[in-house]
Design an enzyme around this catalytic site. Structure first.
Site, PDB file in Angstrom:
ATOM      1  N   LYS A 193       0.852  -1.197   0.000  1.00 28.72           N
ATOM      2  CA  LYS A 193       0.000   0.000   0.000  1.00 28.72           C
ATOM      3  C   LYS A 193       0.882   1.238   0.000  1.00 28.72           C
ATOM      4  O   LYS A 193       1.511   1.569   1.002  1.00 28.72           O
ATOM      5  CB  LYS A 193      -0.940   0.054   1.204  1.00 28.72           C
ATOM      6  CG  LYS A 193      -2.070   1.041   0.917  1.00 28.72           C
ATOM      7  CD  LYS A 193      -2.665   1.721   2.128  1.00 28.72           C
ATOM      8  CE  LYS A 193      -1.988   2.959   2.597  1.00 28.72           C
ATOM      9  NZ  LYS A 193      -1.938   4.111   1.687  1.00 28.72           N
ATOM     10  N   GLU A 268       9.265   0.692  10.943  1.00 29.98           N
ATOM     11  CA  GLU A 268      10.355   1.661  10.731  1.00 29.98           C
ATOM     12  C   GLU A 268       9.716   3.038  10.862  1.00 29.98           C
ATOM     13  O   GLU A 268       8.944   3.439   9.990  1.00 29.98           O
ATOM     14  CB  GLU A 268      10.966   1.503   9.330  1.00 29.98           C
ATOM     15  CG  GLU A 268      11.398   0.097   8.963  1.00 29.98           C
ATOM     16  CD  GLU A 268      12.548  -0.378   9.794  1.00 29.98           C
ATOM     17  OE1 GLU A 268      13.374   0.446  10.203  1.00 29.98           O
ATOM     18  OE2 GLU A 268      12.601  -1.592  10.066  1.00 29.98           O
ATOM     19  N   CYS A 302      13.544  10.559   7.497  1.00 27.59           N
ATOM     20  CA  CYS A 302      13.322  10.103   8.877  1.00 27.59           C
ATOM     21  C   CYS A 302      14.597  10.118   9.718  1.00 27.59           C
ATOM     22  O   CYS A 302      14.567  10.431  10.898  1.00 27.59           O
ATOM     23  CB  CYS A 302      12.749   8.701   8.865  1.00 27.59           C
ATOM     24  SG  CYS A 302      13.710   7.562   7.869  1.00 27.59           S
ATOM     25  N   GLU A 402       9.378  15.651  15.782  1.00 29.08           N
ATOM     26  CA  GLU A 402       9.825  15.519  14.394  1.00 29.08           C
ATOM     27  C   GLU A 402       9.134  16.580  13.536  1.00 29.08           C
ATOM     28  O   GLU A 402       7.907  16.615  13.467  1.00 29.08           O
ATOM     29  CB  GLU A 402       9.472  14.109  13.895  1.00 29.08           C
ATOM     30  CG  GLU A 402      10.089  13.781  12.568  1.00 29.08           C
ATOM     31  CD  GLU A 402       9.744  12.359  12.105  1.00 29.08           C
ATOM     32  OE1 GLU A 402       8.633  11.886  12.401  1.00 29.08           O
ATOM     33  OE2 GLU A 402      10.599  11.753  11.442  1.00 29.08           O
TER      34      GLU A 402
HETATM   35  P1  NAD Z   1       2.091   8.164   8.066  1.00 28.31           P
HETATM   36  O1  NAD Z   1       2.326   7.298   9.242  1.00 28.31           O
HETATM   37  O2  NAD Z   1       1.078   9.216   8.141  1.00 28.31           O
HETATM   38  O3  NAD Z   1       1.691   7.263   6.793  1.00 28.31           O
HETATM   39  C1  NAD Z   1       2.474   6.166   6.397  1.00 28.31           C
HETATM   40  C2  NAD Z   1       1.595   5.182   5.669  1.00 28.31           C
HETATM   41  O4  NAD Z   1       0.601   4.698   6.570  1.00 28.31           O
HETATM   42  C3  NAD Z   1       0.836   5.768   4.470  1.00 28.31           C
HETATM   43  O5  NAD Z   1       0.814   4.813   3.429  1.00 28.31           O
HETATM   44  C4  NAD Z   1      -0.563   5.964   5.028  1.00 28.31           C
HETATM   45  O6  NAD Z   1      -1.568   5.903   4.050  1.00 28.31           O
HETATM   46  C5  NAD Z   1      -0.669   4.789   5.975  1.00 28.31           C
HETATM   47  N1  NAD Z   1      -1.684   4.951   7.035  1.00 28.31           N
HETATM   48  C6  NAD Z   1      -2.204   6.095   7.538  1.00 28.31           C
HETATM   49  N2  NAD Z   1      -3.140   5.817   8.480  1.00 28.31           N
HETATM   50  C7  NAD Z   1      -3.192   4.470   8.577  1.00 28.31           C
HETATM   51  C8  NAD Z   1      -3.932   3.578   9.402  1.00 28.31           C
HETATM   52  N3  NAD Z   1      -4.833   4.019  10.298  1.00 28.31           N
HETATM   53  N4  NAD Z   1      -3.702   2.255   9.275  1.00 28.31           N
HETATM   54  C9  NAD Z   1      -2.785   1.786   8.386  1.00 28.31           C
HETATM   55  N5  NAD Z   1      -2.067   2.591   7.570  1.00 28.31           N
HETATM   56  C10 NAD Z   1      -2.261   3.918   7.663  1.00 28.31           C
HETATM   57  O7  NAD Z   1       3.532   8.731   7.687  1.00 28.31           O
HETATM   58  P2  NAD Z   1       3.908   9.743   6.535  1.00 28.31           P
HETATM   59  O8  NAD Z   1       3.453  11.085   6.936  1.00 28.31           O
HETATM   60  O9  NAD Z   1       3.465   9.179   5.219  1.00 28.31           O
HETATM   61  O10 NAD Z   1       5.509   9.647   6.555  1.00 28.31           O
HETATM   62  C11 NAD Z   1       6.300  10.363   7.428  1.00 28.31           C
HETATM   63  C12 NAD Z   1       6.739   9.527   8.596  1.00 28.31           C
HETATM   64  O11 NAD Z   1       7.407   8.343   8.144  1.00 28.31           O
HETATM   65  C13 NAD Z   1       7.742  10.243   9.463  1.00 28.31           C
HETATM   66  O12 NAD Z   1       7.478  10.015  10.821  1.00 28.31           O
HETATM   67  C14 NAD Z   1       9.062   9.590   9.059  1.00 28.31           C
HETATM   68  O13 NAD Z   1      10.080   9.735  10.009  1.00 28.31           O
HETATM   69  C15 NAD Z   1       8.640   8.179   8.846  1.00 28.31           C
HETATM   70  N6  NAD Z   1       9.613   7.413   8.035  1.00 28.31           N
HETATM   71  C16 NAD Z   1      10.418   6.458   8.639  1.00 28.31           C
HETATM   72  C17 NAD Z   1      11.356   5.754   7.891  1.00 28.31           C
HETATM   73  C18 NAD Z   1      12.272   4.725   8.528  1.00 28.31           C
HETATM   74  O14 NAD Z   1      12.919   3.961   7.787  1.00 28.31           O
HETATM   75  N7  NAD Z   1      12.390   4.671   9.844  1.00 28.31           N
HETATM   76  C19 NAD Z   1      11.489   6.006   6.524  1.00 28.31           C
HETATM   77  C20 NAD Z   1      10.669   6.983   5.951  1.00 28.31           C
HETATM   78  C21 NAD Z   1       9.727   7.678   6.718  1.00 28.31           C
END
Ligand code: NAD
Length: 499
Positions: A193, A268, A302, A402
């Protein structure tokens, strides 16, 4: 800070791909539209204009996607294929992706607001990740004999079955590669997804997968909203493994859902990384590298170094070096070869960055470089911000939470002990770096970090083969990119026969 906006022409393949009325998900090798007909719009962050309409898959659609992955696992021959045959197919996929790098990079740049050269780097990283895991899979001991008195015993390793992946918008194609590659190389089938802001490169990948002959249902891509499609995927009891990359808030929801089904989950999550800078560094060189790090993909990384902890003896000199570099960063349309920093991904993210600057100052931080909204000629509705520098104590909200934008928070330290304390004084634990000419000190400080990753005289380093993971609020479940990751996608079974 200056702005630029002269862009290149789109490749015909990119224009054709974007011209579709509605981009469907791909399930069992076939297009899937939402059961209720819902769609969502995808915007180009550089212009704020709509570039695609995408099917918004619903819970019943997601269930069908997991069923398709399960069927492909049981019936397509993928899981039982000789590992070298499967490897040949996945190498063909990696080669085809590499051959279409320019196309995918343009799609990614338009979708995620990524500087084109960085998008090309992401596509190459996908290719390298797939090749790494495919080659590693050739050398796994799939039947490991154990010498025990009075018994014949061995451990056999098989793929698990359908595996789920939920990824964020900041590195859509690269993270698809980090997730899918080890699972596929081990013989599992997958349901991915993508984030609703950036679903396009994963959908384009499916066309390439079809062309090179990956069996239908081995990779399924389900575009949709997080709280609908993401929630349905994480709640599906047929999944054998789940991998989530994103925010800690959503990670917790995904982990809860998986916990209820006793599905193994890997998270992650976010970070608030520190760079610890001692007074024996080459100040100009270190400042340049950290400015490059915080402006790379507009700070939406991240593991970025967002807290710069600087020995007080060089604090003022270091700030001066950073200031001149930050001010000269060219903000512009990511398809303009002169642009060094593109937009953030959407209006919400822009408001978030600007909001943290306000909250930080209200909480007592000094604004060393003002930041704020940026205007790019010809892209007036794009989501641009300027790089910013704050300074102050680490109890400030801008130093603790963050931000996910081009904002660094600077604090001075006196001693090595204090620097380590400051670096570890956070809820997160993803990645920190230490900067010094004294490599013994670097090794000591890097090992003292309470984080998944410690880097020396560099930031954002990911060689394949070295585990990358987070601890505390930054992640759980083992991480990615290493031999252990491939092992996570192999189910061990011990076989014992008393002699
Ligand atoms: P997010 O958590 O809002 O969304 C991530 C994914 O989760 C998206 O595909 C979203 O559609 C999905 N999602 C949202 N609500 C959901 C739910 N209730 N159930 C299941 N899935 C759901 O994050 P974002 O804003 O897209 O990305 C930014 C975040 O990602 C930051 O915190 C960043 O640090 C983190 N990140 C971490 C890594 C790592 O390797 N540690 C890498 C990249 C980004």
């Amino acid at each position: 800070m200056s702005t630029v906006s002269q862009t290149i022409d789109l490749l015909p393949e990119v224009s054709d791909f974007l011209a579709r009325d509605v981009h469907a998900g791909i399930v069992g090798g076939k297009p899937m539209f939402a059961s209720n007909g819902d769609t969502f719009d995808v915007l180009n962050p550089a212009t704020g204009q709509k570039i695609a309409t995408v099917a918004s898959l619903q819970a019943d659609d997601v269930a069908k996607a997991v069923d398709a992955a399960e069927e492909a696992f049981l019936k397509s021959g993928w899981a039982k294929m000789q590992v070298n045959e499967r490897g040949a197919l996945l190498h063909r996929l990696a080669d085809a992706v590499e051959a279409k790098k320019a196309i995918i990079a343009q799609i990614e740049s338009l979708d995620a607001g990524k500087i084109l050269a960085q998008a090309e780097g992401d596509v190459q990283n996908f290719v390298d990740t797939m090749r790494y895991f495919v080659d590693l899979a050739q050398h796994v001991n799939y039947r490991n004999v154990i010498a025990v008195r009075g018994h014949e015993a061995w451990v056999a390793r098989h793929p698990w079955g359908p595996c789920g992946f939920i990824i964020p918008w900041n590195f859509p194609f690269l993270l698809a590669g980090w997730g899918l590659s080890p699972a596929l190389a081990a013989g599992n089938t997958t349901v991915l997804k993508p984030a609703e802001d950036t679903p396009l490169s994963a959908l384009y990948l499916m066309e390439i997968a079809k062309e090179v002959g990956i069996p239908d249902g081995v990779i399924n891509v389900i575009p949709g909203l997080g709280h609908i499609a993401g929630a349905a995927l994480s709640d599906n009891p047929k999944l054998k493994r789940m991998s989530f990359t994103g925010s800690p808030e959503v990670g917790r929801l995904v982990a809860e859902a998986c916990g209820r089904n006793l599905t193994s989950v890997k998270c992650e999550l976010g970070g608030k990384g520190a760079a610890v800078i001692f007074d024996d560094v080459d100040v100009a060189d270190t400042a340049e590298k950290l400015v490059n790090a915080i402006t790379f993909h507009t700070g939406q990384v991240c593991c970025d170094a967002t807290r710069w902890l600087i020995n007080k003896n060089i604090f003022d000199e270091f700030v001066d070096e950073c200031l001149s570099r930050m001010k000269s960063v060219q903000v512009g349309n990511p398809l303009d070869s002169n642009a060094q920093m593109g937009p953030v991904v959407n209006a919400k993210q822009k408001d978030r960055v600007l909001g943290y600057l306000e909250k930080g100052v209200a909480g007592g931080a000094e604004l060393i470089l003002e930041g704020g909204a940026a205007e790019v000629a010809g892209c007036e509705s794009g989501f641009y911000v300027k790089p910013a520098l704050l300074s102050g104590t680490l109890d400030n909200v801008a130093a603790r939470e963050e931000i996910f934008g081009p904002v660094a928070y600077l604090s001075p330290f006196d001693s090595e002990e204090e620097a380590i304390y400051m670096a570890n004084n956070t809820d997160y634990g993803l990645a920190n770096s230490v900067w010094s000419a004294d490599l013994t000190r670097c090794a000591r400080v890097a090992e003292a970090f309470e984080a998944g990753n410690g880097w020396i005289n560099a930031h954002n380093v990911f060689p394949h083969g070295v585990p990358y993971a987070g601890v505390n609020k930054s992640g759980m479940g083992g991480g990615v990119l290493s031999p252990e990751t491939l092992n996570d996608y192999l189910r061990p079974i011990s076989i014992v026969r008393p002699l």
